[in-house]
Design an enzyme around this catalytic site. Structure first.
Site, PDB file in Angstrom:
ATOM      1  NE  ARG A  98     -77.802 -32.535 -18.079  1.00 21.96           N
ATOM      2  CZ  ARG A  98     -76.981 -33.063 -18.963  1.00 21.96           C
ATOM      3  NH1 ARG A  98     -76.572 -34.322 -18.823  1.00 21.96           N
ATOM      4  NH2 ARG A  98     -76.544 -32.354 -19.987  1.00 21.96           N
ATOM      5  NE  ARG A 125     -71.498 -31.610   8.958  1.00 21.02           N
ATOM      6  CZ  ARG A 125     -72.717 -31.108   9.125  1.00 21.02           C
ATOM      7  NH1 ARG A 125     -73.751 -31.921   9.238  1.00 21.02           N
ATOM      8  NH2 ARG A 125     -72.894 -29.801   9.190  1.00 21.02           N
ATOM      9  CB  ALA A 137     -74.840 -24.158   8.279  1.00 18.69           C
ATOM     10  CD  GLU A 153     -80.593 -24.423  11.976  1.00 21.60           C
ATOM     11  OE1 GLU A 153     -79.685 -24.922  12.678  1.00 21.60           O
ATOM     12  OE2 GLU A 153     -81.592 -25.069  11.607  1.00 21.60           O
ATOM     13  CD  GLU A 157     -75.857 -25.818  13.845  1.00 20.31           C
ATOM     14  OE1 GLU A 157     -74.736 -25.290  13.674  1.00 20.31           O
ATOM     15  OE2 GLU A 157     -76.388 -26.568  13.001  1.00 20.31           O
ATOM     16  N   GLY A 176     -73.862 -28.703 -10.175  1.00 21.33           N
ATOM     17  CA  GLY A 176     -73.825 -29.761 -11.170  1.00 21.33           C
ATOM     18  C   GLY A 176     -74.886 -30.819 -10.924  1.00 21.33           C
ATOM     19  CD  GLU A 180     -77.471 -27.337   0.224  1.00 23.58           C
ATOM     20  OE1 GLU A 180     -77.563 -27.242   1.458  1.00 23.58           O
ATOM     21  OE2 GLU A 180     -76.580 -28.016  -0.339  1.00 23.58           O
ATOM     22  CD  GLU A 201     -78.082 -30.040  14.620  1.00 26.73           C
ATOM     23  OE1 GLU A 201     -77.730 -29.577  13.527  1.00 26.73           O
ATOM     24  OE2 GLU A 201     -78.663 -29.360  15.490  1.00 26.73           O
TER      25      GLU A 201
END
Length: 248
Positions: A98, A125, A137, A153, A157, A176, A180, A201
C-alpha cells in the site's frame, strides 16, 4: 606487460545485476498486484443487507476486514506531504503493498455574507492545468488547532475576518491512498480588511449567490471536492432552518 582488459567483464556484471533487479521488481509487482487475474481468489463480498446505518468499525464484522501493517517506510519526502510504502497483511494472510500519502490535514471555509453570498477563490491548479473555483482552504501546520487555522486561512486568502466560525464536518479527501482530512467550517459576520496570501499564491476572490454555486455543483460544473461538500451542506442547513410550507 599490459593489464588485461576487464571492462567487458565489468559491463557484463553490471548488466546481470540490472537484469536481476528488474526481474525482482517484476516478481514483486506480480506478487502484490491483485487487480488482474482473480481466479485464485476465494473470498466474496457479503450479501447486501437492509439495515440502519452503522459506521465503520462499529459493526462486529468489520474486524474481519482489517489489514495489519507489517512494515512502513518513507518512500518519498516532499514539501507538503510524504509518501510511505506499507507492506500489510490481508485478512486472508497474504501480503500486499500500500502506497499512502501522509498529509498533515487541512481546513476549508464556507464564508457567507449577510446577503447570502459565498466567498470563493479563483486559483490556478498546476495538477489540473487550469483555474478552479473553490472555497478558501489551507494546510494545517503540525499541532495547529483547526479553528485557528480556518480563521487564519480565510484572512490570508480573502482578507475576510469572521465574527463567528462554526465547525460543519470533516471529510477524507481520497482515503484510497491518503490520510488527509479536511475540516470544514462556516464563517459568518464577515468584514473585509486586507488579504495576505503565501508568496506562491496568486488568487482572485468572488462573492457569488449561494444558490448559483449549489446549481453549479448539482449540474457538474464544480468539481473540487471540498467545495462540493461545503456548498451542499450549507444548502441543506439553509433548508432545514427555513423548511418549506407544505401548503405552498
Amino acid at each position: 606487460m599490459s593489464e588485461p582488459d576487464t571492462s567487458f567483464e565489468t559491463r557484463d556484471a553490471a548488466g546481470d545485476a540490472h537484469e536481476a533487479a528488474v526481474d525482482d521488481m517484476r516478481e514483486t509487482v506480480e506478487a502484490f498486484t491483485y487487480d488482474g487475474d482473480r481466479s485464485r481468489l476465494d473470498h466474496f463480498s457479503g450479501a447486501p443487507e437492509e439495515r440502519d446505518l452503522v459506521l465503520g468499525d462499529d459493526d462486529p464484522r468489520d474486524a474481519a476486514l482489517a489489514e495489519r501493517p507489517v512494515t512502513e517506510d518513507v518512500a518519498w519526502t516532499g514539501k507538503i506531504f510524504n509518501v510511505d510504502r506499507l507492506r500489510v497483511q490481508l485478512p486472508d494472510g497474504r501480503l500486499a503493498i500500500r502506497d499512502v500519502v501522509r498529509h498533515p490535514g487541512a481546513v476549508a471555509i464556507v464564508a457567507l455574507t449577510e446577503d447570502g453570498r459565498i466567498c470563493l477563490v479563483r486559483q490556478y491548479r498546476t495538477a489540473l492545468g487550469r483555474v478552479t473555483v473553490e472555497i478558501p482552504a489551507g494546510k494545517l501546520t503540525p499541532g495547529e488547532d483547526p479553528l485557528e487555522c480556518a480563521n487564519r486561512e480565510l484572512l490570508e486568502e480573502t482578507g475576510m475576518s469572521a465574527e463567528k466560525c462554526a465547525f460543519l464536518t470533516t471529510i477524507a479527501t481520497s482515503d484510497g491512498f491518503t490520510d488527509e482530512l479536511i475540516h470544514v467550517y462556516m464563517a459568518t459576520g464577515l468584514t473585509f480588511t486586507r488579504s495576505d496570501p503565501d508568496a506562491d499564491e496568486f488568487i482572485n476572490v468572488d462573492l457569488v449567490p449561494l444558490e448559483e454555486l449549489v446549481d453549479a455543483v448539482l449540474d457538474g460544473r464544480i468539481e473540487d471536492a471540498k467545495t462540493v461538500v461545503g456548498a451542499l451542506i450549507c444548502d441543506a442547513i439553509m433548508h432545514r432552518l427555513t423548511p418549506e410550507d407544505p401548503e405552498e
